[in-house]
Design a protein around this motif. Structure first.
Motif, PDB file in Angstrom:
ATOM      1  N   TYR A  38     -35.350  43.248  33.230  1.00 48.66           N
ATOM      2  CA  TYR A  38     -34.036  43.861  33.405  1.00 48.66           C
ATOM      3  C   TYR A  38     -32.987  42.874  33.901  1.00 48.66           C
ATOM      4  N   VAL A  39     -33.407  41.723  34.422  1.00 52.47           N
ATOM      5  CA  VAL A  39     -32.477  40.673  34.822  1.00 52.47           C
ATOM      6  C   VAL A  39     -32.431  39.567  33.780  1.00 52.47           C
ATOM      7  N   GLY A  40     -33.584  39.102  33.361  1.00 53.43           N
ATOM      8  CA  GLY A  40     -33.660  37.969  32.442  1.00 53.43           C
ATOM      9  C   GLY A  40     -33.045  38.222  31.080  1.00 53.43           C
ATOM     10  N   MET A  41     -33.263  39.406  30.526  1.00 53.19           N
ATOM     11  CA  MET A  41     -32.730  39.678  29.187  1.00 53.19           C
ATOM     12  C   MET A  41     -31.199  39.770  29.162  1.00 53.19           C
ATOM     13  N   PRO A  42     -30.551  40.499  30.090  1.00 52.56           N
ATOM     14  CA  PRO A  42     -29.082  40.470  30.081  1.00 52.56           C
ATOM     15  C   PRO A  42     -28.517  39.065  30.307  1.00 52.56           C
ATOM     16  N   LEU A  43     -29.203  38.261  31.132  1.00 56.48           N
ATOM     17  CA  LEU A  43     -28.749  36.895  31.364  1.00 56.48           C
ATOM     18  C   LEU A  43     -28.861  36.076  30.091  1.00 56.48           C
ATOM     19  N   ALA A  44     -29.991  36.202  29.397  1.00 57.24           N
ATOM     20  CA  ALA A  44     -30.174  35.494  28.127  1.00 57.24           C
ATOM     21  C   ALA A  44     -29.110  35.922  27.114  1.00 57.24           C
ATOM     22  N   ARG A  45     -28.834  37.216  27.075  1.00 58.43           N
ATOM     23  CA  ARG A  45     -27.819  37.734  26.156  1.00 58.43           C
ATOM     24  C   ARG A  45     -26.453  37.129  26.454  1.00 58.43           C
ATOM     25  N   ALA A  46     -26.112  37.019  27.737  1.00 62.34           N
ATOM     26  CA  ALA A  46     -24.804  36.482  28.109  1.00 62.34           C
ATOM     27  C   ALA A  46     -24.644  35.036  27.626  1.00 62.34           C
ATOM     28  N   PHE A  47     -25.690  34.234  27.763  1.00 59.67           N
ATOM     29  CA  PHE A  47     -25.615  32.847  27.289  1.00 59.67           C
ATOM     30  C   PHE A  47     -25.533  32.786  25.773  1.00 59.67           C
ATOM     31  N   ILE A  48     -26.350  33.582  25.105  1.00 61.84           N
ATOM     32  CA  ILE A  48     -26.350  33.573  23.641  1.00 61.84           C
ATOM     33  C   ILE A  48     -24.978  33.935  23.098  1.00 61.84           C
ATOM     34  N   GLU A  49     -24.335  34.922  23.704  1.00 63.45           N
ATOM     35  CA  GLU A  49     -23.031  35.362  23.217  1.00 63.45           C
ATOM     36  C   GLU A  49     -21.944  34.324  23.442  1.00 63.45           C
ATOM     37  N   LYS A  50     -22.212  33.338  24.298  1.00 59.87           N
ATOM     38  CA  LYS A  50     -21.278  32.232  24.504  1.00 59.87           C
ATOM     39  C   LYS A  50     -21.702  30.980  23.747  1.00 59.87           C
ATOM     40  N   GLY A  51     -22.657  31.144  22.834  1.00 62.52           N
ATOM     41  CA  GLY A  51     -23.060  30.030  21.990  1.00 62.52           C
ATOM     42  C   GLY A  51     -24.056  29.081  22.597  1.00 62.52           C
ATOM     43  N   VAL A  52     -24.694  29.468  23.709  1.00 62.06           N
ATOM     44  CA  VAL A  52     -25.690  28.618  24.360  1.00 62.06           C
ATOM     45  C   VAL A  52     -27.085  29.093  23.936  1.00 62.06           C
ATOM     46  N   PRO A  53     -27.876  28.276  23.254  1.00 61.22           N
ATOM     47  CA  PRO A  53     -29.209  28.705  22.828  1.00 61.22           C
ATOM     48  C   PRO A  53     -30.128  28.934  24.017  1.00 61.22           C
ATOM     49  N   VAL A  54     -31.013  29.914  23.896  1.00 58.64           N
ATOM     50  CA  VAL A  54     -31.897  30.306  24.995  1.00 58.64           C
ATOM     51  C   VAL A  54     -33.327  30.401  24.501  1.00 58.64           C
ATOM     52  N   LEU A  55     -34.232  29.848  25.290  1.00 57.63           N
ATOM     53  CA  LEU A  55     -35.665  30.023  25.070  1.00 57.63           C
ATOM     54  C   LEU A  55     -36.196  30.839  26.241  1.00 57.63           C
ATOM     55  N   GLY A  56     -36.689  32.044  25.956  1.00 56.37           N
ATOM     56  CA  GLY A  56     -37.195  32.918  27.002  1.00 56.37           C
ATOM     57  C   GLY A  56     -38.685  32.767  27.183  1.00 56.37           C
ATOM     58  N   PHE A  57     -39.133  32.857  28.441  1.00 58.34           N
ATOM     59  CA  PHE A  57     -40.557  32.727  28.770  1.00 58.34           C
ATOM     60  C   PHE A  57     -41.022  34.001  29.472  1.00 58.34           C
ATOM     61  N   ASP A  58     -42.179  34.504  29.075  1.00 58.80           N
ATOM     62  CA  ASP A  58     -42.758  35.656  29.747  1.00 58.80           C
ATOM     63  C   ASP A  58     -44.270  35.607  29.582  1.00 58.80           C
ATOM     64  N   VAL A  59     -44.981  36.105  30.599  1.00 60.14           N
ATOM     65  CA  VAL A  59     -46.441  36.103  30.539  1.00 60.14           C
ATOM     66  C   VAL A  59     -46.976  37.263  29.716  1.00 60.14           C
ATOM     67  N   ASP A  60     -46.123  38.217  29.371  1.00 57.61           N
ATOM     68  CA  ASP A  60     -46.556  39.407  28.637  1.00 57.61           C
ATOM     69  C   ASP A  60     -46.429  39.166  27.136  1.00 57.61           C
ATOM     70  N   PRO A  61     -47.552  39.005  26.426  1.00 57.19           N
ATOM     71  CA  PRO A  61     -47.476  38.723  24.988  1.00 57.19           C
ATOM     72  C   PRO A  61     -46.905  39.886  24.181  1.00 57.19           C
ATOM     73  N   VAL A  62     -47.051  41.110  24.695  1.00 60.54           N
ATOM     74  CA  VAL A  62     -46.499  42.263  23.976  1.00 60.54           C
ATOM     75  C   VAL A  62     -44.976  42.190  23.970  1.00 60.54           C
ATOM     76  N   LYS A  63     -44.383  41.887  25.116  1.00 61.96           N
ATOM     77  CA  LYS A  63     -42.932  41.745  25.183  1.00 61.96           C
ATOM     78  C   LYS A  63     -42.440  40.642  24.251  1.00 61.96           C
TER      79      LYS A  63
END
Length: 440
Positions: A25-50
């Motif tokens: 709930y914190v990481g995804m909105p943050l990633a979205r904010a960067f992406i929408e400003k043209g900054v590429p994002v690589l997200g990391f999570d331990v949950d393979p389903v997510k």
């Protein structure tokens, strides 16, 4: 200590790739904010389903549509469980949970695991920022020693900062870009780099002098809310005994244009921040030989509310010549707040467990949570949301309003129910129909 790396201009220019650890709930909105400003994002999570869902363009967060995820993918967002790829990004933002242990001590295991994963791939020039809420001193005393185990030095080889998350899930009035961002750095270069990075996505950056100031800021924000919610919860119990409507009292008081901010009572605290963060401060205070009496008293009051509500349900059933044991009770709303699918620390789980322990037949309905997730402290509460058909509602001895989602058709529910215990003042102004309505 001054950085010997020409990295500040890189962060000022925005020619960077950002890594986000923890895609919730914190990481995804943050990633979205960067992406929408043209900054590429690589997200990391331990949950393979997510991670699999994100790569398929499917969202698992209610207020982020799958269409948004697909758009993020097209603009440079990717997700992985491979923490060996951490050296591919220029900035690593840690957005992982910081829960409490069974003894209400800070559980920093997710932060420590993230720091170790970063340390294993840390390269010169990277900026590391902790966003997870924690007590003052965590970044310097817990994260920093792990990052330096390989010999790289902060302010010389890499940059280190703390910037507390301020996400309010499901609130359309506030999103990551509209909320000012507090930033504290290990040194001036770290603070400047982090400030430059966040300046690309937020309306205003608020630099502060140290890591600890930024950490303490977040704790203050959430403790302020916890203490004031405890006040109105305590007044709710008192005013109920006096026959005074606390909700009407608050509505009247908030007409004062200065010196008062409205807080509202409820069945207990929910969400990741308010039920947890003040106890982080209490814990660190004990390490310094002090007690935080205001915080501890607020915690006692707020954590007592689920038991108070269950007592009110028992009294209401008793007035109808029904014991709580064997009565059919349905909880309306298991999310911690209105109109979201976020169950973190929701009081609904404790209410359910307390009712079950007293022998009630307990079910739930939540339009945003079709199946109860496995919760850290409630691993055995596994059931699915029940449809509120007329026959089903009529068959229940009591409905408990724990979360007042907008999707609920309150007039229809009131027409069909026999007894409703309302902890959110959701039924104010709704004709009572056949239902007996008790505010708790």
């Amino acid at each position: 200590m001054t950085t010997k790396l020409p990295v500040l201009e890189k962060f000022r220019s925005g020619d960077v790739r950002v890594g986000v650890i923890g895609l919730g709930y914190v990481g995804m909105p943050l990633a979205r904010a960067f992406i929408e400003k043209g900054v590429p994002v690589l997200g990391f999570d331990v949950d393979p389903v997510k991670v699999a869902k994100l790569r398929e363009g499917v969202s698992y967060i209610g207020h982020i549509d799958s269409e948004v995820v697909r758009g993020m993918r097209e603009k440079g967002f990717d997700a992985t469980t491979d923490f060996g790829r951490l050296d591919e990004v220029d900035a690593v933002l840690i957005c992982v949970p910081t829960p409490l242990s069974e003894s209400r001590d800070p559980d920093l295991s997710y932060v420590v695991a993230s720091a170790r994963a970063i340390a294993a791939r840390l390269r010169p020039g990277q900026l590391i920022v902790l966003e997870s809420t924690t007590y003052p001193g965590t970044t310097r005393d817990v994260v920093l020693p792990i990052l330096t185990e390989g010999g790289l030095q902060p302010g010389v080889d890499f940059l280190l900062a703390y910037s507390p998350e301020r996400e309010d899930p499901g609130n359309p009035d506030f999103s990551a870009p509209t909320i000012p961002k507090v930033v504290g750095g290990f040194d001036e270069a770290s603070r400047e780099a982090a400030s430059a990075l966040y300046a690309r996505i937020v309306v205003r950056v608020v630099p502060v002098s140290t890591l600890e100031i930024a950490e303490a800021c977040k704790i203050l924000e959430n403790t302020y809310r916890a203490v004031n919610i405890a006040l109105v919860n305590e007044l709710k119990v008192l005013y109920d005994r006096m026959g005074v409507d606390v909700w009407e009292v608050i509505a009247a008081a908030k007409t004062k244009p200065f010196g008062f901010q409205a807080f509202y009572p409820g069945p207990g605290l929910g969400g990741h921040c308010i039920p947890i963060d003040p106890f982080y401060l209490s814990w660190v205070a004990r390490k310094h030989g002090l007690s935080t009496r205001f915080i501890e008293l607020a915690g006692e009051i707020n954590t007592s509310m689920p038991a108070y509500v269950v007592g009110r349900i028992a009294d209401a059933l008793n007035d109808r010549s029904k014991p709580l044991r064997g009565s059919k009770v349905t909880i309306l709303g298991m999310a911690y707040k209105k109109d979201v699918d976020d169950p973190r620390e929701s009081p609904g789980f404790e209410l359910m467990e307390l009712l079950l322990n007293k022998g009630a037949d307990v079910e739930y309905n939540d339009p945003h949570i079709p199946v109860l997730p496995t919760m850290r402290h409630y691993p055995n509460l596994r059931m699915s949301s029940r449809e509120l058909t007329p026959d089903y509602v009529r068959s229940r001895d009591c409905l408990l309003v724990a979360t007042d989602h907008s999707a609920y058709d309150w007039p229809r529910i009131v027409e069909q129910a026999s007894l409703i215990v309302d902890t959110r003042d959701a039924l104010r102004g709704v004709p009572s129909g056949r239902a007996t309505i008790l505010r708790a």
